[in-house]
Write a protein that holds these residues in place. Sequence first.
Motif, PDB file in Angstrom:
ATOM      1  N   SER A 110       0.826  -1.205   0.000  1.00 55.71           N
ATOM      2  CA  SER A 110       0.000   0.000   0.000  1.00 55.71           C
ATOM      3  C   SER A 110       0.862   1.258   0.000  1.00 55.71           C
ATOM      4  N   THR A 111       0.444   2.234  -0.786  1.00 53.23           N
ATOM      5  CA  THR A 111       1.145   3.520  -0.829  1.00 53.23           C
ATOM      6  C   THR A 111       0.343   4.615  -0.119  1.00 53.23           C
ATOM      7  N   THR A 112      -0.684   4.213   0.623  1.00 55.38           N
ATOM      8  CA  THR A 112      -1.509   5.176   1.362  1.00 55.38           C
ATOM      9  C   THR A 112      -0.795   5.568   2.648  1.00 55.38           C
ATOM     10  N   ARG A 113      -0.314   6.765   2.716  1.00 58.85           N
ATOM     11  CA  ARG A 113       0.451   7.230   3.876  1.00 58.85           C
ATOM     12  C   ARG A 113      -0.477   7.437   5.084  1.00 58.85           C
ATOM     13  N   PRO A 114      -0.225   6.766   6.202  1.00 58.47           N
ATOM     14  CA  PRO A 114      -1.052   6.971   7.390  1.00 58.47           C
ATOM     15  C   PRO A 114      -0.960   8.416   7.871  1.00 58.47           C
ATOM     16  N   TYR A 143       9.232  -2.662   9.066  1.00 53.22           N
ATOM     17  CA  TYR A 143      10.560  -2.063   8.896  1.00 53.22           C
ATOM     18  C   TYR A 143      11.140  -1.633  10.248  1.00 53.22           C
ATOM     19  N   SER A 144      10.325  -0.996  11.077  1.00 54.51           N
ATOM     20  CA  SER A 144      10.792  -0.557  12.399  1.00 54.51           C
ATOM     21  C   SER A 144      11.221  -1.741  13.240  1.00 54.51           C
ATOM     22  N   LEU A 145      10.400  -2.784  13.201  1.00 53.13           N
ATOM     23  CA  LEU A 145      10.685  -3.981  13.996  1.00 53.13           C
ATOM     24  C   LEU A 145      11.977  -4.644  13.552  1.00 53.13           C
ATOM     25  N   ALA A 146      12.173  -4.741  12.233  1.00 60.52           N
ATOM     26  CA  ALA A 146      13.390  -5.362  11.703  1.00 60.52           C
ATOM     27  C   ALA A 146      14.627  -4.622  12.172  1.00 60.52           C
ATOM     28  N   ARG A 147      14.572  -3.287  12.178  1.00 58.21           N
ATOM     29  CA  ARG A 147      15.719  -2.498  12.647  1.00 58.21           C
ATOM     30  C   ARG A 147      15.961  -2.705  14.130  1.00 58.21           C
ATOM     31  N   ARG A 148      14.894  -2.726  14.909  1.00 62.59           N
ATOM     32  CA  ARG A 148      15.028  -2.854  16.357  1.00 62.59           C
ATOM     33  C   ARG A 148      15.491  -4.242  16.781  1.00 62.59           C
ATOM     34  N   ALA A 202       8.017 -18.952   5.688  1.00 58.41           N
ATOM     35  CA  ALA A 202       8.131 -19.101   7.137  1.00 58.41           C
ATOM     36  C   ALA A 202       9.111 -20.179   7.559  1.00 58.41           C
ATOM     37  N   THR A 203       9.400 -21.143   6.669  1.00 56.11           N
ATOM     38  CA  THR A 203      10.190 -22.303   7.086  1.00 56.11           C
ATOM     39  C   THR A 203      11.478 -22.536   6.304  1.00 56.11           C
ATOM     40  N   SER A 204      11.570 -22.046   5.067  1.00 52.92           N
ATOM     41  CA  SER A 204      12.714 -22.371   4.221  1.00 52.92           C
ATOM     42  C   SER A 204      13.999 -21.683   4.692  1.00 52.92           C
ATOM     43  N   VAL A 205      15.108 -22.417   4.608  1.00 54.35           N
ATOM     44  CA  VAL A 205      16.413 -21.849   4.957  1.00 54.35           C
ATOM     45  C   VAL A 205      16.797 -20.750   3.971  1.00 54.35           C
ATOM     46  N   GLN A 206      16.154 -20.738   2.813  1.00 54.72           N
ATOM     47  CA  GLN A 206      16.424 -19.717   1.806  1.00 54.72           C
ATOM     48  C   GLN A 206      16.185 -18.312   2.355  1.00 54.72           C
ATOM     49  N   PHE A 207      15.241 -18.193   3.296  1.00 59.89           N
ATOM     50  CA  PHE A 207      14.881 -16.890   3.840  1.00 59.89           C
ATOM     51  C   PHE A 207      15.358 -16.690   5.280  1.00 59.89           C
ATOM     52  N   ALA A 208      16.291 -17.530   5.704  1.00 61.21           N
ATOM     53  CA  ALA A 208      16.749 -17.480   7.096  1.00 61.21           C
ATOM     54  C   ALA A 208      17.331 -16.121   7.474  1.00 61.21           C
ATOM     55  N   ASP A 209      18.009 -15.458   6.544  1.00 62.59           N
ATOM     56  CA  ASP A 209      18.654 -14.183   6.841  1.00 62.59           C
ATOM     57  C   ASP A 209      17.920 -12.980   6.247  1.00 62.59           C
ATOM     58  N   THR A 210      16.779 -13.207   5.632  1.00 68.18           N
ATOM     59  CA  THR A 210      15.994 -12.104   5.059  1.00 68.18           C
ATOM     60  C   THR A 210      15.376 -11.296   6.188  1.00 68.18           C
ATOM     61  N   ASN A 211      15.541  -9.991   6.144  1.00 67.54           N
ATOM     62  CA  ASN A 211      15.051  -9.157   7.242  1.00 67.54           C
ATOM     63  C   ASN A 211      14.649  -7.774   6.713  1.00 67.54           C
ATOM     64  N   GLY A 212      13.490  -7.299   7.159  1.00 68.93           N
ATOM     65  CA  GLY A 212      13.041  -5.968   6.776  1.00 68.93           C
ATOM     66  C   GLY A 212      12.640  -5.839   5.320  1.00 68.93           C
ATOM     67  N   GLN A 213      12.087  -6.909   4.739  1.00 67.06           N
ATOM     68  CA  GLN A 213      11.737  -6.900   3.322  1.00 67.06           C
ATOM     69  C   GLN A 213      10.249  -7.204   3.120  1.00 67.06           C
ATOM     70  N   LEU A 214       9.738  -6.822   1.972  1.00 66.64           N
ATOM     71  CA  LEU A 214       8.403  -7.197   1.525  1.00 66.64           C
ATOM     72  C   LEU A 214       8.576  -8.263   0.455  1.00 66.64           C
ATOM     73  N   ILE A 215       8.051  -9.446   0.707  1.00 67.12           N
ATOM     74  CA  ILE A 215       8.265 -10.586  -0.177  1.00 67.12           C
ATOM     75  C   ILE A 215       6.990 -10.935  -0.935  1.00 67.12           C
ATOM     76  N   HIS A 216       7.141 -11.173  -2.231  1.00 65.00           N
ATOM     77  CA  HIS A 216       6.024 -11.620  -3.070  1.00 65.00           C
ATOM     78  C   HIS A 216       6.580 -12.579  -4.110  1.00 65.00           C
ATOM     79  N   ALA A 223       9.232  -1.821  -1.938  1.00 66.26           N
ATOM     80  CA  ALA A 223       8.351  -1.644  -0.791  1.00 66.26           C
ATOM     81  C   ALA A 223       8.132  -0.170  -0.481  1.00 66.26           C
ATOM     82  N   PRO A 224       6.878   0.279  -0.417  1.00 62.58           N
ATOM     83  CA  PRO A 224       6.590   1.671  -0.074  1.00 62.58           C
ATOM     84  C   PRO A 224       7.096   2.029   1.321  1.00 62.58           C
ATOM     85  N   PHE A 225       7.618   3.214   1.482  1.00 62.54           N
ATOM     86  CA  PHE A 225       8.029   3.785   2.765  1.00 62.54           C
ATOM     87  C   PHE A 225       9.215   3.077   3.428  1.00 62.54           C
ATOM     88  N   ILE A 226       9.891   2.182   2.714  1.00 59.34           N
ATOM     89  CA  ILE A 226      10.956   1.416   3.349  1.00 59.34           C
ATOM     90  C   ILE A 226      12.112   2.302   3.812  1.00 59.34           C
TER      91      ILE A 226
END
Length: 287
Positions: A110-114, A143-148, A202-216, A223-226
Amino acid sequence: MVCRDRTRGEAARDEIKSQSKNESVDLMVADLSLLASVRSLAAEFGAKYSKLDVLINNAAVVLSSRTVTPEGFEQMFATNYLGGFLLTRLLIPYLEAARPSRIINVTAPSTTRPNLDDLQEERKFSSLGAFGASKAAELLFTYSLARRLGGRGITANAYHPGIMKTNLNRTAPTPIRLVAGVMNRLAGATPEWASEGLVQFATSVQFADTNGQLIHGGKAMTAPFIGDRDLQDSLWKASCSLSREFRKQSDRLSEERPRPDFSLFIVIAWTNPVSSVAVPSPHMTEF
């Protein structure tokens, strides 16, 4: 697995048990639009389990008119975003106990800014705008959570399932229902297909180190606002303030009850119950 409706939740749980041949599927009932219910849910987790491997927040609702919860929050904001925000923060100690662990927020690009000055859409309400803002809030939170959580053994990502053939829009305004209906027939994926991608993420080792991303579709997408840290941090602070208003003094985990130590998926679902996994620590505090 967590569902709002017990009857539908029990039916989904029984189907999962039957198809997976696994009897270790636990159902908990909670209303994610109510923060008091979220706190009770987190306490129930803590009374039963000792760690959380994967948390998938998948609650969503679309409404045609502005509706306010008994706690005073706009319904879509509370259901689609604030409830998951609070629950995730309450479960951080349990995710830490299971490191490496994962948090996945199912949302959309979504690109709708809160509007930080009107998060409850009190001044000007638009069904599509409120829904879009709640989805964008989930992205900003991710994004905030991934950084923290960086360096703590917990990853936080967003997952976009794409257009799906579900009943999510059944309570949306008529124009949205009509457009969504056409899109679903022409390009909508089945919930089963979308779920397969989510389980892999949620389970694959392929995404074990992926952090702060929008996956499709198994890949990171634009990703908007990243890169808007100011907006991310401002929404985080506002959400903390809103959730603290309803904090209960009694929300502490008991250390007396024994808790099994095995992996679970906790999937929070509003309209379509899904399976899940969970686990906690001696005291529940907000991250």
